[in-house]
Structure formats: structure tokens, C-alpha cells
Design an enzyme around this catalytic site. Structure first.
Site, PDB file in Angstrom:
ATOM      1  N   GLN A  59     -52.228 -45.629  -4.127  1.00  0.00           N
ATOM      2  CA  GLN A  59     -51.223 -44.944  -4.937  1.00  0.00           C
ATOM      3  C   GLN A  59     -50.034 -45.856  -5.191  1.00  0.00           C
ATOM      4  O   GLN A  59     -49.523 -45.940  -6.309  1.00  0.00           O
ATOM      5  CB  GLN A  59     -50.766 -43.668  -4.207  1.00  0.00           C
ATOM      6  CG  GLN A  59     -50.350 -42.574  -5.138  1.00  0.00           C
ATOM      7  CD  GLN A  59     -51.462 -42.192  -6.094  1.00  0.00           C
ATOM      8  OE1 GLN A  59     -52.614 -42.077  -5.726  1.00  0.00           O
ATOM      9  NE2 GLN A  59     -51.119 -42.031  -7.360  1.00  0.00           N
TER      10      GLN A  59
ATOM     11  N   HIS B  44     -42.219  -0.763 -40.154  1.00  0.00           N
ATOM     12  CA  HIS B  44     -43.392  -0.862 -39.280  1.00  0.00           C
ATOM     13  C   HIS B  44     -44.131   0.476 -39.247  1.00  0.00           C
ATOM     14  O   HIS B  44     -45.346   0.535 -39.425  1.00  0.00           O
ATOM     15  CB  HIS B  44     -42.983  -1.262 -37.857  1.00  0.00           C
ATOM     16  CG  HIS B  44     -42.703  -2.723 -37.691  1.00  0.00           C
ATOM     17  ND1 HIS B  44     -41.635  -3.344 -38.280  1.00  0.00           N
ATOM     18  CD2 HIS B  44     -43.358  -3.694 -37.004  1.00  0.00           C
ATOM     19  CE1 HIS B  44     -41.646  -4.640 -37.954  1.00  0.00           C
ATOM     20  NE2 HIS B  44     -42.678  -4.878 -37.178  1.00  0.00           N
TER      21      HIS B  44
ATOM     22  N   HIS C 295     -49.596 -48.411  -8.095  1.00  0.00           N
ATOM     23  CA  HIS C 295     -49.230 -48.031  -9.469  1.00  0.00           C
ATOM     24  C   HIS C 295     -47.828 -48.463  -9.849  1.00  0.00           C
ATOM     25  O   HIS C 295     -47.512 -48.585 -11.032  1.00  0.00           O
ATOM     26  CB  HIS C 295     -49.349 -46.518  -9.656  1.00  0.00           C
ATOM     27  CG  HIS C 295     -50.750 -46.048  -9.847  1.00  0.00           C
ATOM     28  ND1 HIS C 295     -51.429 -46.243 -11.026  1.00  0.00           N
ATOM     29  CD2 HIS C 295     -51.606 -45.404  -9.028  1.00  0.00           C
ATOM     30  CE1 HIS C 295     -52.648 -45.725 -10.915  1.00  0.00           C
ATOM     31  NE2 HIS C 295     -52.788 -45.221  -9.718  1.00  0.00           N
TER      32      HIS C 295
END
Lengths: 438, 438
Positions: free
Chosen positions: A263, A426, A266
Site C-alpha cells: 500500500q 395537479h 503508492h
């Protein structure tokens, strides 16, 4: 033991403040490049490809003559790659495709009938998607597969890849090989905000509905500005990659340390957190980290900084506490290196991608198993998923009423719309359908 | 016929520029309130409930003593509502629940085995979600159902409603009734950015992972700032509500006009677009609009402005062209009022919610049918879906490798990680697992 490279805490002695600091590891927003990015977007919108090529010359120092990769560049790329590397990409692509086809198969259209009205939903791919993959000095053909294959499986008609050019103005051959493998032969040779702008304003052929893939802060800011303008959708923001390893005494400290260093490889800001049950285990991992840093010196500075400043081990008094912490931390990559990884996984609610057992290092998912490696970071796995087929789809709802089923809904709609003050129109739009009944 | 209230265009004569102007109807970003909202968020983060109550006094002129609704407010609300209105909400809620349960049932966990490695995905609800519903002078109990029921069906443990208080410092009784009906008894009595901040910083009990629901520009900006900081996820940005009606000669111009006015009832900037096949039909709709405006005067100014300035009719030469336009427009609400609505719907790729046939006015979906009324606007239906159960879930991926399956992946990972320059740690993290083999 000499001074520890890894900070080791006992959970019971960890202050609430320090725990909060470990968990709230990253605030994603960086607004300092807002204006620069806005002006790049405007320039590309207004003057097109020439602006993109100018920015590429200015920022990358690379002369690109044609913005899009040509068919002959694709052909040359394929010829340039060794057969065993091509075979590796082919095998990884097949796994990634199979996993994402499993996702696609699960997303089925459906309908039901309620009170005589039929209603349902339908999944539909976006028309056009752009996938950004960082490049320039680095090269990430695996990310090309991870971005483009789900789009292809989703049924996106037009895909394009956006990636910075190499020093000679072309694109890394494996990147082109993987793009073609994933069914995409439109590659925009531009990185940064200008690459995102080139895609967004249609220089790849048409305007994408979706722009995905991690990049630097210029890329992220450009994506956010375009999404904020309602022009396209983007994926979740990407921060530094990270791993949380939950380990009991069945785990091998040497292997856990290797996964943590993987890890840290990176970048200098990648957290690698160990949640274990035993101080000796944490110390053994620490020693293995020390040895690893000495034996494998590439990117030593990054790896050391990540381990020393962004990583730690926490020793919990029970596995339950360690699993609770895993939910609180919501890791991008979660390894469960315990005697009962499947049982323990049942308690996990928040993680991007989970690696079960002692033979599932994160690298397996990064490259090969078939799961996606574009994943939520910084604790956002609490609410975001990684990239998948669903990233490239949307769900449309529909309803088909009859005169009878609308009649059955009439009173309810009248009451509710009147209560909300929308009765006149409506409410009327329902009533009018019954006024001229014969 | 007197001067037309509705602009009527023949598609063949429509300039590309005007067509573009009709389709690109709304740019969603409004950054003018950025600083105001940032300072409200900071104040609530730093001083909590007192800041929220102060802002409510300052902005809404309302004195609220307790930030959260009490159980007795809920009980009183229920008692205050007429039985027939409660029955209407109950029936609507049952439909909404059934439709969203259909969605939930479709999202199944799955796994497969590739080269000996098992891999799969699992859907998991977020822990905590907040639903914003506008209030104050208006009241939208239907939106309470639309926001909270999908969360409840998804299995969200903690939900809260955020809504501005009424003038007396309480909350509209139907809003409280519908919240309880949807399984939520945490209601934050605050609107605007301060309401969003109250939820986000945990004043409803815990910090939400997700904040959804449309609001004014302060609400939208607050949601976007918090999401940009990686603190939570939000839904798609909401612009003015809109309808596109595709009508052939089987449609009733009176009904179509009523549906367009129903959209215009939402505000002065709501587009209502008619895509029809015949100039006389468009003119008949225009006359019906004129009559409707004269006969039903409530909100006359809004309705007239929406119809005159944001709406139009386009007369296409074929149904195919009208359907192509519907995909280009990507309407929030799409009505297909044709002889063969289901057949025509097969060609629709982009819309939020689709209303098929002559007896499916938008109001049916707004209140009752069971589909969600929180939908993508402004053309963003090209890439966003409406609110659904999936809004409250995320997909976690996992993989479980064995020594044998990792061995089978070993060469591929070695080649790919070496190519990307990650061989030393990513590659090693696989290799180390085979080094100490006995």
C-alpha cells in the site's frame, strides 16, 4: 527492539482524539486550483483542440500533433508488447469481465401491478462515458481495464479513454493494448484539466455523460466543476490509497507487513493500518516492515513516510472490537486475515473491497481477481461503492395506468394535492380525464 | 385564434441554436451563496444547536425551543389529521413501499469462482441517512414518504427528517404523520443551510452518511460543500421540475394542457414541452392552456410565466423524430400519450419517470402510483436516476483466494505489477506467500 517505525497503540489506551485522527484521515476537497481549472475549461470549451495541445505543451512539455490516437498507434502497440504480458492482460481482462457480467446479470428490469396500475423500472446505460487514467511518466494499463470493461459490459455505446501522452507524444503501448481489449479505440492524448475538458466538450467525438477515474487535483477539480454545472456525472472523489488489515494470531506477520508496504508503495500519504489482537504480533509486523524497507529500497522515501506518518497498529482486546473499528474506519481495502474470515466478514458493513483469508493480498484485486480497483477512499466507503457496472447505468421508472386504475387513485390524489396546495392543476389533471366521460 | 401563449415551432424550421436552447435548459450551479453557506456550516459545526436556533430566528423569523420534534408533537399531529387524508397517505405509502421493495428484491448479493478464487459483491445500507423536505409556508408530506420509505426499505438503521418549522415553531402535522408512517421519528425542525448543517454535524443523534432531498440554493450549496469535503454523499442536484409530453393524434389536447399546467403550478421556471405530430393539435393545446389559465386562477403568475417563457410545442414530422427528441431532452417526467405507449417506450433511453398512456398524468406519480417523485431535472436524466432504494445502499466487493488460486494468479500479477513499476512491493506481497513453503 530498536525504535519502532510503526506506531503501535493499545486500543484501550488510545485517546478518543487520536482515534478520531486515525479514522478521519483525509479531507478530500482542494479548492486552491479552482480558478486555474476554470480558465482551462473555458479555454478548451471556446477554442477546442488547439487549446488542449497548447496546454499539453505548456504543462507536460510534450508536443502532440494529433489529439486522438490513430489506428496505427494501436497496431504498433500490440506488436510492441511481449506475448506473456499480453497473455497476463488477457487473463486479467477475462476475470474482470466475468465479475462485472455477474453484476450486470443481477440488475434486471422488473414490474408489478398495484391497484390496476402497472409500474416498474428499467436499467439503461448512459450513451457515452469517458475514463481517465493517469499517465505521463507512470503507466497504469490495469486501470484502463478497470475503467473500460464495466462500461463495455454495461452497454455504453461510446467510450473514450483520456490519458496524458508519453514524452514522444504517443501513449504507452500497454495502455493502448488494454483499451482495445476493453472495446475502446478512442483515446484522447491529454492529461490534467485539459484532458478532462477535451473529453467533456466533445473532442473525442461526442460529449460524455459520465467522466470517471482518479487523477491529480486538477483532474478532480475539473470533474467537480463540470458535474456542478449539471453537464455530466462523475465518480466519487479519490484520495490516497489505503489498507486496513484485521489480523488474529493465525496471520503471518511477514505477509501482513508485505501487504502494508504494498500500500505504501503508492505514495507518501497512503495509510496502512493494522488492527490486531496481540502486542507481539504488532511488534513482529514492525520488524518485518523494517526488514522490508532495508531489503527492497525502491520508492524507499515514499514507503517510509507512509508507514511512519500515516500508518499505525492498534492492538484490540477482542476481535469484535477490531471488527467494529473496521466498520468505523471504512477502508478502501480491507484484509481479513483471521481464522474465520467469512464469519468475520458477515459483521463488516463498510469497506470498498474486502480480501478474505491469508492468500488474498490487495495486489490480487489490484490486478487480477476480477473485482474493480477503483474504490472509495478516506472513509467514504461508508457511503460510496467502488466502480462497477452500475456506475454506467441508470434506473428509469415508469407507470402505465388505465382509466379504471386512475379512477381508483382519484380520491387519494385529490386529498393529497389539496393538502399541498396543488389541487387546482395537479388535482385537475386527474379530474379532467373523467369530466368528458360519455 | 388570438396571440398564442405557447410558442409553437415546426421541428424542420427550428434552428439548431433554438433547439439547443430548449434542450440545455438549466445550468444547476449557483455559487453566489458559497461564502454565506460556508459560514453557516462552520457556525453550526462549532457551536451546535444554539447556532441552528439562532439562524432559524434570523432567517425564518421563527422561535424554536427544541430542535427535535417530540413524541407528543407526533401524537398530536396524528390526532389532528382527518381520517380520509390519513387513509390517502396510508394508501400512497403502501404503493411506494411495494414499488421500492420490488427494487430491493432485485438487488441480490452474488458470487462466482474464477480460477479457484471466489469473488462476489454484497449490498449494504448506509448506517444513517437524512432526508430534507422543504417547508415553512409550503408543506410536502408526499416528499416525506418519497424520501424516507426507500431508506426504510433499504434497511437504513437511523433516519432523520430535516424540515423548516412552521410559524409556531412546530412542524406540519401531515409531515410528522408521514415521517412516522415511514418509520422515522427523528425530525430536525430547521431549514436551509442550517438545517443541513444540523443534520450533518450530528444534532439529530448521529452523523448521516447520506443527505438527500431537494431544497433552495442554500440547501443545495450546503449539501455540495459537505459532499466535497468527503463527509457524506448527496443525491443529484435538483432544478425546476419539468415535463415533456409526446403526443400523437390519439391524445386529448385538453388533458395534455392540464398536465402542462400541472407542471407550471410548481413555479415560474418549470418547462412544459409538447412534442407532437400535428400543428392543429399544438394549437388545440394552446387554446386549452388559455382556457385553463382563465378558469383556474391560483398561482396564475407562475403558471403563465412558465408556459410563456419556459415552455413550447414542437411539431415533428414523424413519431420517430419526436422520440429522438425525447432522448435528447432527457426529461424529468416524460408522458407518452400515443397509440402505442409501450412500443414507443422501448425507444426511450433517457428520462426520470415515464408516464405511459392517456390515463397517467404526472400527478399520479407525484402522489400515488408508487414510483418516486424525487427525480433528475435539467437534462441530467441522461446520467442520473431518481431516488430509489439503491440511493441508500452501496455495493461492497470481496474475494477469497486459496494458496492454489493465488499460485495460479502469480505469474500474471508479477508481469503486470512489474510493467507498472510496482513489482517490488505489490509483486512481493504475492511472492512472499510462497517463499516459506515447507
Amino acid at each position: 527492539m530498536s525504535r519502532s517505525i510503526l506506531s503501535i497503540y493499545k486500543a484501550a489506551e488510545l485517546s478518543a482524539r487520536l482515534r478520531e485522527q486515525i479514522v478521519r484521515r483525509e479531507s478530500i476537497q482542494d479548492t486552491s486550483v479552482h480558478d486555474t481549472v476554470a480558465s482551462i475549461l473555458a479555454a478548451v470549451r471556446d477554442t477546442g483542440a488547439q487549446a488542449v495541445l497548447n496546454f499539453t505543451r505548456q504543462f507536460d512539455g510534450v508536443e502532440v500533433t494529433e489529439l486522438l490516437s490513430s489506428r496505427s498507434e494501436f497496431d504498433q502497440a500490440e506488436a510492441a508488447l511481449p506475448a506473456d504480458l499480453r497473455a497476463a492482460f488477457n487473463a486479467a481482462a477475462a476475470n474482470i469481465r466475468a465479475f462485472h457480467e455477474l453484476q450486470r446479470a443481477g440488475l434486471k428490469d422488473a414490474e408489478l401491478t398495484l391497484g390496476g396500475t402497472r409500474l416498474g423500472f428499467r436499467y439503461q446505460a448512459v450513451d457515452c462515458a469517458a475514463v481517465y487514467v493517469p499517465g505521463g511518466k507512470a503507466r497504469y494499463p490495469s486501470s484502463v481495464l478497470m475503467g473500460l470493461i464495466p462500461a463495455n459490459v454495461a452497454g455504453v455505446r461510446d467510450c473514450m479513454l483520456v490519458t496524458p501522452p508519453t514524452a514522444n507524444g504517443s501513449v504507452d503501448p500497454a495502455v493502448l493494448y488494454c483499451a482495445r481489449l476493453a472495446g475502446c479505440e478512442t483515446v484522447i492524448k491529454s492529461g490534467g484539466a485539459q484532458g478532462i475538458a477535451a473529453a467533456a466538450f466533445g473532442l473525442g467525438g461526442r460529449r460524455p455523460d459520465l467522466v470517471i477515474g482518479p487523477g491529480n487535483r486538477f483532474v478532480t477539480e475539473a470533474k467537480q466543476q463540470l458535474a456542478g454545472q449539471g453537464l455530466l456525472r462523475i465518480d466519487s472523489p479519490a484520495g490516497p490509497s489505503e489498507v486496513l488489515v484485521v489480523a488474529d494470531d493465525s496471520a503471518n506477520p511477514e505477509w501482513v507487513a508485505a501487504d502494508m508496504l504494498s500500500q505504501a508503495e503508492h505514495g507518501a500519504d497512503s495509510p496502512a493500518i493494522l488492527a490486531c489482537l496481540d502486542l507481539e504480533f504488532a511488534q513482529a509486523v514492525n520488524q518485518a516492515l523494517d526488514r522490508g524497507l532495508a531489503e527492497r529500497p525502491a520508492r524507499a522515501e515514499w514507503k517510509r513516510t507512509s508507514i511512519q506518518e500515516h500508518s499505525c497498529a492498534i492492538v484490540f482486546e477482542s476481535k469484535q472490537e477490531a471488527l467494529d473499528f473496521a466498520n468505523e474506519y471504512a477502508a478502501e481495502h480491507l484484509e481479513i486475515c483471521t481464522r474465520d474470515p467469512e464469519g468475520d466478514f458477515q459483521q463488516i458493513r463498510h469497506a470498498g473491497s474486502v480480501f478474505l483469508g491469508h492468500y488474498a493480498p490487495v495486489a490480487l484485486g489490484d490486478y487480477y481477481s476480477g473485482t474493480n480497483h477503483v474504490l472509495p477512499t478516506g472513509g467514504t466507503a461508508r457511503f460510496y461503492a467502488g466502480l462497477g457496472v452500475d456506475s454506467f447505468l441508470k434506473r428509469m421508472s415508469w407507470q402505465y395506468a388505465t382509466r379504471e386504475s386512475l379512477a381508483a387513485s382519484r380520491k387519494g390524489i385529490a386529498l393529497m394535492s389539496a393538502y399541498e396546495g396543488f389541487d387546482q392543476e395537479h388535482g385537475h389533471s386527474v379530474e379532467v380525464r373523467f369530466q368528458d366521460a360519455t
